[in-house]
Design a protein around this motif. Structure first.
Motif, short mmCIF file in Angstrom:
data_model
loop_
_atom_site.label_atom_id
_atom_site.label_comp_id
_atom_site.label_asym_id
_atom_site.label_seq_id
_atom_site.Cartn_x
_atom_site.Cartn_y
_atom_site.Cartn_z
N ALA A 164 31.70 -9.43 29.08
CA ALA A 164 31.64 -10.71 28.61
C ALA A 164 30.52 -10.76 27.50
CB ALA A 164 31.21 -11.74 29.61
N HIS A 165 31.08 -10.29 26.30
CA HIS A 165 29.94 -10.18 25.04
C HIS A 165 30.85 -10.46 23.68
CE1 HIS A 165 31.63 -5.98 24.31
NE2 HIS A 165 31.69 -5.91 25.48
N SER A 166 29.93 -10.98 22.74
CA SER A 166 30.75 -11.40 21.46
C SER A 166 29.70 -11.54 20.62
CB SER A 166 31.90 -12.56 21.84
OG SER A 166 32.45 -12.68 20.62
N GLN A 167 30.10 -11.79 19.19
CA GLN A 167 29.21 -12.02 18.09
C GLN A 167 29.75 -13.14 17.25
OE1 GLN A 167 29.33 -8.10 16.65
NE2 GLN A 167 31.15 -8.49 15.24
N GLY A 168 29.13 -13.88 16.30
CA GLY A 168 29.52 -14.97 15.63
C GLY A 168 28.51 -14.84 14.37
N ALA A 169 28.96 -15.75 13.24
CA ALA A 169 28.04 -15.75 12.11
C ALA A 169 27.04 -17.12 12.43
CB ALA A 169 29.23 -16.09 10.98
N THR A 170 27.78 -18.10 13.29
CA THR A 170 26.85 -19.09 13.47
C THR A 170 26.63 -19.12 15.07
OG1 THR A 170 28.77 -20.47 13.77
CG2 THR A 170 27.47 -20.32 11.47
N MET A 171 25.75 -19.94 15.76
CA MET A 171 25.68 -20.31 16.97
C MET A 171 26.81 -20.78 17.59
SD MET A 171 23.15 -19.01 18.52
CE MET A 171 22.84 -19.68 20.00
N ASP A 172 27.49 -21.87 17.04
CA ASP A 172 28.67 -22.40 17.30
C ASP A 172 29.91 -21.57 17.56
OD1 ASP A 172 27.46 -25.18 17.29
OD2 ASP A 172 27.85 -25.77 15.53
N GLU A 173 30.08 -20.60 16.40
CA GLU A 173 30.96 -19.51 16.41
C GLU A 173 30.81 -18.48 17.58
OE1 GLU A 173 32.91 -15.96 13.55
OE2 GLU A 173 31.56 -17.51 12.71
N LEU A 174 29.54 -18.22 17.81
CA LEU A 174 29.32 -17.37 18.96
C LEU A 174 29.49 -18.00 20.30
CD1 LEU A 174 28.21 -14.87 20.40
CD2 LEU A 174 25.87 -15.89 20.29
N ARG A 175 29.20 -19.25 20.53
CA ARG A 175 29.56 -19.87 21.56
C ARG A 175 31.22 -20.12 21.93
NH1 ARG A 175 27.36 -24.45 20.36
NH2 ARG A 175 25.12 -23.88 21.06
N GLU A 176 31.91 -20.28 20.88
CA GLU A 176 33.33 -20.59 21.04
C GLU A 176 33.94 -19.10 21.36
OE1 GLU A 176 37.03 -21.96 21.60
OE2 GLU A 176 35.06 -23.30 21.40
N ASN A 177 33.30 -18.01 20.80
CA ASN A 177 33.87 -16.73 20.97
C ASN A 177 33.60 -16.23 22.51
OD1 ASN A 177 34.68 -16.50 18.22
ND2 ASN A 177 33.01 -15.18 17.48
N LEU A 178 32.36 -16.69 22.96
CA LEU A 178 32.12 -16.36 24.34
C LEU A 178 32.86 -16.97 25.24
CD1 LEU A 178 27.81 -16.11 24.12
CD2 LEU A 178 29.76 -14.18 24.82
N ARG A 179 33.02 -18.45 24.94
CA ARG A 179 33.99 -19.12 25.91
C ARG A 179 35.18 -18.37 25.89
NH1 ARG A 179 33.38 -24.38 26.73
NH2 ARG A 179 32.04 -24.47 25.05
N GLU A 180 35.82 -18.07 24.66
CA GLU A 180 37.20 -17.53 24.77
C GLU A 180 37.18 -16.18 25.52
OE1 GLU A 180 38.62 -16.87 20.81
OE2 GLU A 180 38.45 -18.94 20.23
N VAL A 181 36.00 -15.49 25.69
CA VAL A 181 36.09 -14.05 26.23
C VAL A 181 35.99 -14.19 27.67
CG1 VAL A 181 34.54 -12.06 26.64
CG2 VAL A 181 35.08 -12.79 24.34
N ILE A 182 35.08 -15.39 28.21
CA ILE A 182 35.07 -15.71 29.48
C ILE A 182 36.31 -16.06 30.05
CG2 ILE A 182 33.93 -17.07 31.22
CD1 ILE A 182 31.47 -16.93 29.25
N GLU A 183 36.90 -17.07 29.21
CA GLU A 183 38.39 -17.47 29.61
C GLU A 183 39.59 -16.23 29.84
OE1 GLU A 183 39.46 -20.22 26.94
OE2 GLU A 183 38.30 -21.86 27.77
N LEU A 184 39.39 -15.22 29.18
CA LEU A 184 40.45 -14.29 28.94
C LEU A 184 40.04 -13.56 30.36
CD1 LEU A 184 40.58 -13.14 25.23
CD2 LEU A 184 42.41 -14.00 26.88
N ILE A 185 38.63 -13.19 30.58
CA ILE A 185 38.34 -12.29 31.86
C ILE A 185 38.81 -12.98 32.97
CG2 ILE A 185 36.19 -11.54 32.83
CD1 ILE A 185 34.90 -11.23 30.16
N ILE A 186 38.59 -14.35 33.05
CA ILE A 186 38.95 -15.02 34.35
C ILE A 186 40.42 -15.05 34.53
CG2 ILE A 186 39.04 -17.62 35.21
CD1 ILE A 186 36.12 -18.13 34.06
N GLU A 187 40.97 -15.35 33.26
CA GLU A 187 42.57 -14.98 33.40
C GLU A 187 43.07 -13.87 33.63
OE1 GLU A 187 44.20 -16.44 29.58
OE2 GLU A 187 43.38 -18.58 29.75
N GLU A 188 42.58 -12.83 33.46
CA GLU A 188 42.89 -11.53 33.60
C GLU A 188 42.71 -11.07 35.00
OE1 GLU A 188 41.18 -7.20 32.55
OE2 GLU A 188 42.07 -8.17 30.88
N LYS A 189 41.63 -11.53 35.74
CA LYS A 189 41.25 -11.12 37.14
C LYS A 189 42.16 -12.12 37.96
CE LYS A 189 36.42 -9.82 36.75
NZ LYS A 189 36.58 -8.71 37.85
N ALA A 190 42.71 -13.42 37.64
CA ALA A 190 43.48 -14.07 38.48
C ALA A 190 44.79 -13.56 38.43
CB ALA A 190 43.44 -15.60 37.84
#
Length: 68
Positions: free
Chosen positions: A28-54
């Motif tokens: 669970a790591h990511s990057q973004g040009a703004t804090m909002d972009e980073l927050r959304e990118n991290l949210r997507e990564v976390i969701e993918l990790i959760i879905e993959e594990k499930a």
């Protein structure tokens, strides 16, 4: 079920990007040009990790956040 995750965030002045990682959640790591972009990118990564594990029938194991 809604969960809250804590992320460490740093600004990389060379790349001009915010970089974030969620401790205790492998991958669970990511990057973004703004804090909002980073927050959304991290949210997507976390969701993918959760879905993959499930999908694999694996429990979501998150190491406890150590504030020390």
């Amino acid at each position: 079920m809604e969960r809250t995750f804590t992320a460490y965030v740093e600004f990389d002045p060379d790349a001009k990007l915010y970089v974030g990682t969620v401790p205790g959640l492998s991958g669970a790591h990511s990057q973004g040009a703004t804090m909002d972009e980073l927050r959304e990118n991290l949210r997507e990564v976390i969701e993918l990790i959760i879905e993959e594990k499930a999908a694999r029938g694996e429990p979501l194991e998150v190491e406890p956040f150590d504030r020390e």
